[in-house]
Scaffold this motif. Structure first.
Motif, PDB file in Angstrom:
ATOM      1  N   LEU A  89      42.155  49.743  17.634  1.00 41.85           N
ATOM      2  CA  LEU A  89      41.573  50.352  18.736  1.00 41.85           C
ATOM      3  C   LEU A  89      41.194  52.068  18.302  1.00 41.85           C
ATOM      4  O   LEU A  89      40.222  52.741  18.663  1.00 41.85           O
ATOM      5  CB  LEU A  89      42.378  50.307  19.867  1.00 41.85           C
ATOM      6  N   GLN A  90      41.941  52.542  17.727  1.00 38.89           N
ATOM      7  CA  GLN A  90      41.990  54.070  17.364  1.00 38.89           C
ATOM      8  C   GLN A  90      40.846  54.234  16.654  1.00 38.89           C
ATOM      9  O   GLN A  90      40.218  55.366  16.629  1.00 38.89           O
ATOM     10  CB  GLN A  90      43.315  54.567  16.729  1.00 38.89           C
ATOM     11  N   ALA A  91      40.541  53.474  15.647  1.00 33.88           N
ATOM     12  CA  ALA A  91      39.293  53.503  14.745  1.00 33.88           C
ATOM     13  C   ALA A  91      38.162  53.418  15.416  1.00 33.88           C
ATOM     14  O   ALA A  91      37.175  54.199  15.121  1.00 33.88           O
ATOM     15  CB  ALA A  91      39.517  52.467  13.463  1.00 33.88           C
ATOM     16  N   ARG A  92      38.174  52.633  16.414  1.00 38.66           N
ATOM     17  CA  ARG A  92      36.688  52.450  17.338  1.00 38.66           C
ATOM     18  C   ARG A  92      36.702  53.420  18.520  1.00 38.66           C
ATOM     19  O   ARG A  92      35.583  53.613  18.982  1.00 38.66           O
ATOM     20  CB  ARG A  92      36.856  51.171  17.938  1.00 38.66           C
ATOM     21  N   GLN A  99      35.684  52.001  26.636  1.00 37.07           N
ATOM     22  CA  GLN A  99      36.002  50.638  26.440  1.00 37.07           C
ATOM     23  C   GLN A  99      37.433  50.702  25.447  1.00 37.07           C
ATOM     24  O   GLN A  99      38.153  49.860  25.779  1.00 37.07           O
ATOM     25  CB  GLN A  99      34.981  49.983  25.467  1.00 37.07           C
ATOM     26  N   THR A 100      37.664  51.517  24.490  1.00 38.11           N
ATOM     27  CA  THR A 100      38.787  51.597  23.964  1.00 38.11           C
ATOM     28  C   THR A 100      39.992  51.996  24.688  1.00 38.11           C
ATOM     29  O   THR A 100      41.202  51.167  24.642  1.00 38.11           O
ATOM     30  CB  THR A 100      38.677  52.654  22.797  1.00 38.11           C
ATOM     31  N   VAL A 101      39.795  52.988  25.666  1.00 36.71           N
ATOM     32  CA  VAL A 101      41.133  53.241  26.619  1.00 36.71           C
ATOM     33  C   VAL A 101      41.378  52.124  27.462  1.00 36.71           C
ATOM     34  O   VAL A 101      42.730  51.794  27.556  1.00 36.71           O
ATOM     35  CB  VAL A 101      40.649  54.533  27.507  1.00 36.71           C
ATOM     36  N   ALA A 102      40.396  51.341  27.821  1.00 40.71           N
ATOM     37  CA  ALA A 102      40.687  50.043  28.763  1.00 40.71           C
ATOM     38  C   ALA A 102      41.443  49.125  27.766  1.00 40.71           C
ATOM     39  O   ALA A 102      42.354  48.556  28.341  1.00 40.71           O
ATOM     40  CB  ALA A 102      39.705  49.419  29.151  1.00 40.71           C
ATOM     41  N   GLN A 103      41.229  48.961  26.608  1.00 41.11           N
ATOM     42  CA  GLN A 103      41.640  47.822  25.905  1.00 41.11           C
ATOM     43  C   GLN A 103      43.093  48.367  25.344  1.00 41.11           C
ATOM     44  O   GLN A 103      44.127  47.513  25.256  1.00 41.11           O
ATOM     45  CB  GLN A 103      40.753  47.715  24.627  1.00 41.11           C
ATOM     46  N   ALA A 104      43.213  49.636  24.989  1.00 38.84           N
ATOM     47  CA  ALA A 104      44.522  49.972  24.636  1.00 38.84           C
ATOM     48  C   ALA A 104      45.452  50.042  25.916  1.00 38.84           C
ATOM     49  O   ALA A 104      46.801  49.712  25.571  1.00 38.84           O
ATOM     50  CB  ALA A 104      44.499  51.741  24.368  1.00 38.84           C
ATOM     51  N   ASN A 105      45.085  50.298  27.146  1.00 39.30           N
ATOM     52  CA  ASN A 105      45.722  49.985  28.409  1.00 39.30           C
ATOM     53  C   ASN A 105      46.262  48.461  28.431  1.00 39.30           C
ATOM     54  O   ASN A 105      47.434  48.197  28.773  1.00 39.30           O
ATOM     55  CB  ASN A 105      44.965  50.692  29.738  1.00 39.30           C
ATOM     56  N   ALA A 106      45.285  47.566  27.895  1.00 38.12           N
ATOM     57  CA  ALA A 106      45.717  46.230  28.588  1.00 38.12           C
ATOM     58  C   ALA A 106      46.767  45.941  27.313  1.00 38.12           C
ATOM     59  O   ALA A 106      47.711  45.022  27.491  1.00 38.12           O
ATOM     60  CB  ALA A 106      44.473  45.427  28.250  1.00 38.12           C
ATOM     61  N   ARG A 161      40.873  60.826  25.080  1.00 38.61           N
ATOM     62  CA  ARG A 161      41.688  61.211  23.838  1.00 38.61           C
ATOM     63  C   ARG A 161      43.124  61.707  24.155  1.00 38.61           C
ATOM     64  O   ARG A 161      44.057  60.908  23.606  1.00 38.61           O
ATOM     65  CB  ARG A 161      41.136  62.092  22.879  1.00 38.61           C
ATOM     66  N   ARG A 162      43.445  62.373  25.009  1.00 33.37           N
ATOM     67  CA  ARG A 162      44.759  62.827  25.424  1.00 33.37           C
ATOM     68  C   ARG A 162      45.481  61.819  26.047  1.00 33.37           C
ATOM     69  O   ARG A 162      46.755  61.565  25.661  1.00 33.37           O
ATOM     70  CB  ARG A 162      44.539  64.088  26.184  1.00 33.37           C
ATOM     71  N   ALA A 163      44.902  61.091  26.980  1.00 33.62           N
ATOM     72  CA  ALA A 163      45.504  59.732  27.349  1.00 33.62           C
ATOM     73  C   ALA A 163      45.978  58.789  26.494  1.00 33.62           C
ATOM     74  O   ALA A 163      46.846  58.223  26.420  1.00 33.62           O
ATOM     75  CB  ALA A 163      44.503  59.178  28.533  1.00 33.62           C
ATOM     76  N   MET A 164      44.938  58.660  25.372  1.00 31.12           N
ATOM     77  CA  MET A 164      45.263  57.794  24.215  1.00 31.12           C
ATOM     78  C   MET A 164      46.387  58.087  23.457  1.00 31.12           C
ATOM     79  O   MET A 164      47.398  57.440  23.093  1.00 31.12           O
ATOM     80  CB  MET A 164      44.326  57.536  23.391  1.00 31.12           C
ATOM     81  N   SER A 207      35.796  65.907  16.874  1.00 33.11           N
ATOM     82  CA  SER A 207      35.712  65.486  15.434  1.00 33.11           C
ATOM     83  C   SER A 207      35.064  64.359  15.196  1.00 33.11           C
ATOM     84  O   SER A 207      34.683  63.424  16.211  1.00 33.11           O
ATOM     85  CB  SER A 207      37.478  65.342  15.082  1.00 33.11           C
ATOM     86  N   SER A 208      34.905  63.693  13.780  1.00 29.54           N
ATOM     87  CA  SER A 208      34.067  62.682  13.572  1.00 29.54           C
ATOM     88  C   SER A 208      35.171  61.556  13.713  1.00 29.54           C
ATOM     89  O   SER A 208      34.641  60.447  13.624  1.00 29.54           O
ATOM     90  CB  SER A 208      33.430  62.599  12.225  1.00 29.54           C
ATOM     91  N   ARG A 209      36.233  61.701  13.851  1.00 32.55           N
ATOM     92  CA  ARG A 209      37.399  60.669  14.072  1.00 32.55           C
ATOM     93  C   ARG A 209      38.272  61.126  15.278  1.00 32.55           C
ATOM     94  O   ARG A 209      38.372  61.976  15.684  1.00 32.55           O
ATOM     95  CB  ARG A 209      38.020  60.585  12.917  1.00 32.55           C
TER      96      ARG A 209
END
Length: 210
Positions: A89-92, A99-106, A161-164, A207-209
């Motif tokens: 998830l972090q890589a995406r 979408q990534t934040v939603a998936q990380a939360n799940a 990003r901060r929430a992640m 950043s690019s990442r």
């Protein structure tokens, strides 16, 4: 000394003893809540606008409901799987932050549920985590709120990003090896140590990442 005088003295001693014990008992209760909940104690006081007694009642109720909760064991294989999922998830993140934040939360919710925290209600789960993971429970709330706001288009990439990052702190704590994990591994025949995926250095939204 007459029997009546002895009775009076005995009653006076009992009253003085009760008065001496009352204040330390109340203070111990407050200190215990501060010790158990850490930063959650201050958040509860702030939420009740400085009303410490109201905050203590709320936290005492959480302690009553979830103090007996026992964190479930998790196998090394399961912990490594969760760690790998977060790494993906972090890589995406940079390509699809909302979408990534939603998936990380799940994913975080799923891990918490597998560890034995309530799954039927996000609020109950957060309250239980605030008792058993008080230092990082707020990160779970921030990630959940970020997922909600991102779905509504109300959050920028840097805030997500901060929430992640905040959510990861709780995620990481839930993955840390516990004594009960060894029992699960022993029953499954696994003996190798847990090796989490290394989290890259924090990056900004520009950043690019991630």
């Amino acid at each position: 000394m007459s029997a009546s005088m002895l009775a009076i003295v005995g009653a006076a001693v009992a009253i003085v003893t009760a008065l001496l014990l009352a204040r330390p008992l109340n203070q111990t209760t407050t200190d215990d809540l501060r010790r158990r909940f850490g930063p959650e104690f201050d958040r509860a006081v702030a939420r009740h606008r400085g009303d410490t007694e109201a905050a203590e009642r709320e936290l005492s109720e959480r302690l009553r409901r979830f103090g007996g909760l026992r964190v479930k064991g998790l196998s090394t294989v399961a912990r490594e799987r969760y760690s790998a999922e977060w790494a993906m998830l972090q890589a995406r993140f940079i390509d699809a932050p909302g979408q990534t934040v939603a998936q990380a939360n799940a994913l975080l919710n799923r891990l918490a549920a597998e560890r034995g925290f309530p799954a039927e209600s996000r609020e109950r789960q957060a309250d239980a985590l605030s008792l058993h993971c008080p230092r990082h429970a707020q990160g779970g709330r921030e990630l959940h709120e970020a997922a909600r706001r991102a779905a509504a288009g109300e959050m920028d990439t840097e805030a997500m990003r901060r929430a992640m990052l905040a959510g990861y702190e709780l995620f990481h704590e839930l993955l840390l090896p516990r004594p009960q994990d060894r029992k699960v591994d022993a029953m499954a025949g696994h003996a190798r140590p847990y090796r989490p995926f290394r989290v890259p250095p924090q990056r900004s939204a520009h950043s690019s990442r991630y």
